[in-house]
Design an enzyme around this catalytic site. Structure first.
Site, short mmCIF file in Angstrom:
data_model
loop_
_atom_site.label_atom_id
_atom_site.label_comp_id
_atom_site.label_asym_id
_atom_site.label_seq_id
_atom_site.Cartn_x
_atom_site.Cartn_y
_atom_site.Cartn_z
N LYS A 75 7.55 0.85 5.93
CA LYS A 75 7.20 0.59 4.53
C LYS A 75 8.06 -0.53 3.95
O LYS A 75 9.11 -0.87 4.47
CB LYS A 75 7.37 1.85 3.68
CG LYS A 75 6.39 2.96 4.04
CD LYS A 75 4.95 2.55 3.88
CE LYS A 75 4.54 2.38 2.43
NZ LYS A 75 3.11 1.96 2.29
N TYR A 94 5.21 -3.41 6.63
CA TYR A 94 4.15 -3.47 5.61
C TYR A 94 4.81 -3.84 4.28
O TYR A 94 5.82 -3.25 3.90
CB TYR A 94 3.46 -2.11 5.45
CG TYR A 94 2.58 -1.71 6.60
CD1 TYR A 94 1.42 -2.42 6.91
CD2 TYR A 94 2.90 -0.61 7.40
CE1 TYR A 94 0.61 -2.06 7.97
CE2 TYR A 94 2.09 -0.23 8.45
CZ TYR A 94 0.95 -0.96 8.74
OH TYR A 94 0.15 -0.59 9.79
N HIS A 96 2.52 -5.30 1.27
CA HIS A 96 1.54 -5.16 0.20
C HIS A 96 2.06 -5.79 -1.09
O HIS A 96 2.08 -5.17 -2.15
CB HIS A 96 1.18 -3.69 -0.02
CG HIS A 96 0.56 -3.03 1.18
ND1 HIS A 96 -0.72 -3.31 1.61
CD2 HIS A 96 1.06 -2.13 2.06
CE1 HIS A 96 -0.99 -2.59 2.70
NE2 HIS A 96 0.07 -1.88 2.99
N ASP A 270 -2.29 1.25 -1.94
CA ASP A 270 -1.25 0.28 -1.57
C ASP A 270 -1.54 -1.11 -2.13
O ASP A 270 -0.63 -1.90 -2.34
CB ASP A 270 -1.14 0.17 -0.05
CG ASP A 270 -0.06 1.10 0.51
OD1 ASP A 270 0.88 1.41 -0.24
OD2 ASP A 270 -0.15 1.50 1.67
#
Length: 366
Positions: A75, A94, A96, A270
């Protein structure tokens, strides 16, 4: 290269950036791997497993960041990690960004090399590092939706598969991408009636070819969405715009047209969510109710099944992590066009256009 695997500290995030098998491959290629003590415990991987694979165990997250040239995570960094990130350090995870201006500005300020899993893109337009988590989230969306349709948790009291003499539940899936198809597959397997909407006729033809007859396809437009939300029990939001904020396909005023106890699972949370009333929740406190409609919008759904998710993620991220470690980020991105598309922020400058557009910025904050 020195590679660091910190423990994820986002709420109820039990995944880890790499399995012991992934660490083994990096060490085999003469790289040093530091793993924070206990980083893999939530996924079923223990310090001894990483040590046997050749990793060095460090006690704190601060040590991992301070001693590593590349950080491999799951994350996005949260606020307490921002100050640990060093200038020029590669962050492979990730991000986003389009859904968080604060995170974007923090990474610009830290002048790191931010390579986002979700925007690594193959020639055919597929997103190889997002796909496995989308598969997990799509399947989980039905599991969770089925649970929250139960009356004790304020759902409609509908069993998705129905029983002899009683019609099955009805599932509306917005988007026929990876999330939507996996959700439709799970819902169909339970015996639910499924309607899947998309604006891409190729995707709808594909769904029509591979799914059983009780999965019905329709073109996605506001008229059809407004029609179907009145009669469906579970609504899955699975719309993705690469690297950009998700569009609001269901607006606040539409909630009044839904039956009390209807459940919305917004997998697009997200990227800001495809439902106007979506706000990120956690596994600790996953749902909230607006206008008698149950909203489930956990921002790290696959974190609830960390063993499966970590294995699936490392399967696809490891080849790219090896390229980055073997060649360095600049040479690796020049050599691999798919990986180059993963570059979001480089040394204080946004290099992914959709992020600039998402915030209405005029420049890349160089």
């Amino acid at each position: 290269m020195i590679v660091g695997i910190p423990k994820e500290i986002k709420n109820n995030e039990s995944r880890v950036g790499m399995t012991p098998a992934g660490v083994f491959e990096l060490v085999k290629n003469n790289h040093t791997v530091y793993v924070q003590s206990g980083a893999g415990k939530g996924s079923g991987f223990f310090n001894k497993d990483y040590q046997q694979a050749g990793a060095v165990i460090l006690d704190t997250i601060g040590q991992v960041y301070a001693m590593s040239e590349m950080i491999v995570k799951v994350k996005e960094p949260i606020e307490e990690e921002y100050e640990l990130i060093q200038e020029g350090q590669i962050l492979f995870t990730y991000f986003h960004f389009a859904s968080s201006e604060a995170l974007t500005k923090a990474m610009i300020r830290r002048k790191a090399i931010c390579i986002a899993y979700e925007t690594v893109e193959d020639e055919d337009g597929t997103l190889p590092l997002l796909t496995p988590m989308s598969e997990v989230a799509g399947r989980m969306a039905i599991q969770q939706g089925a649970k929250y349709l139960e009356k004790p948790v304020k759902g409609r009291g509908v069993l998705l598969g129905g029983v002899p003499g009683v019609a099955p539940g009805r599932v509306l899936v917005l988007g026929a991408g990876v999330v939507g198809i996996q959700a439709a597959k799970m819902a169909a397997g339970l015996g639910a009636h499924v309607t899947i909407l998309d604006i891409n006729m190729k995707r709808l033809r594909y769904v029509n070819d591979v799914m059983p007859p009780h999965v019905v396809t329709e073109f996605s437009n506001e008229f059809n969405i407004r029609k179907h939300i009145k009669t469906h029990d579970l609504i899955i939001g699975g719309v993705l715009l690469k690297g950009a904020k998700a569009p609001n396909l269901i607006t606040r005023d539409m909630l009044k047209d839904m039956r009390p106890g209807t459940v919305i699972v917004d997998v697009a949370v997200d990227q800001g969510g495809c439902v106007e009333t979506t706000r990120p929740t956690t596994h600790e406190d996953p749902v909230y109710i607006i206008d008698d409609v149950v909203h489930y919008s956990v921002a790290n759904m696959p974190g609830a099944v960390p063993y499966t998710s970590t294995m699936a993620l490392t399967n696809v991220t490891l080849p790219y992590a090896l390229k980055l470690a073997n060649l360095g980020w600049e040479a690796a991105c020049k050599k691999d066009a798919s990986l180059e598309k993963g570059l979001n922020i480089v040394s204080g400058k946004v290099v992914y256009e959709e992020i600039i557009e998402a915030f209405g910025w005029k420049e890349a904050f160089a």
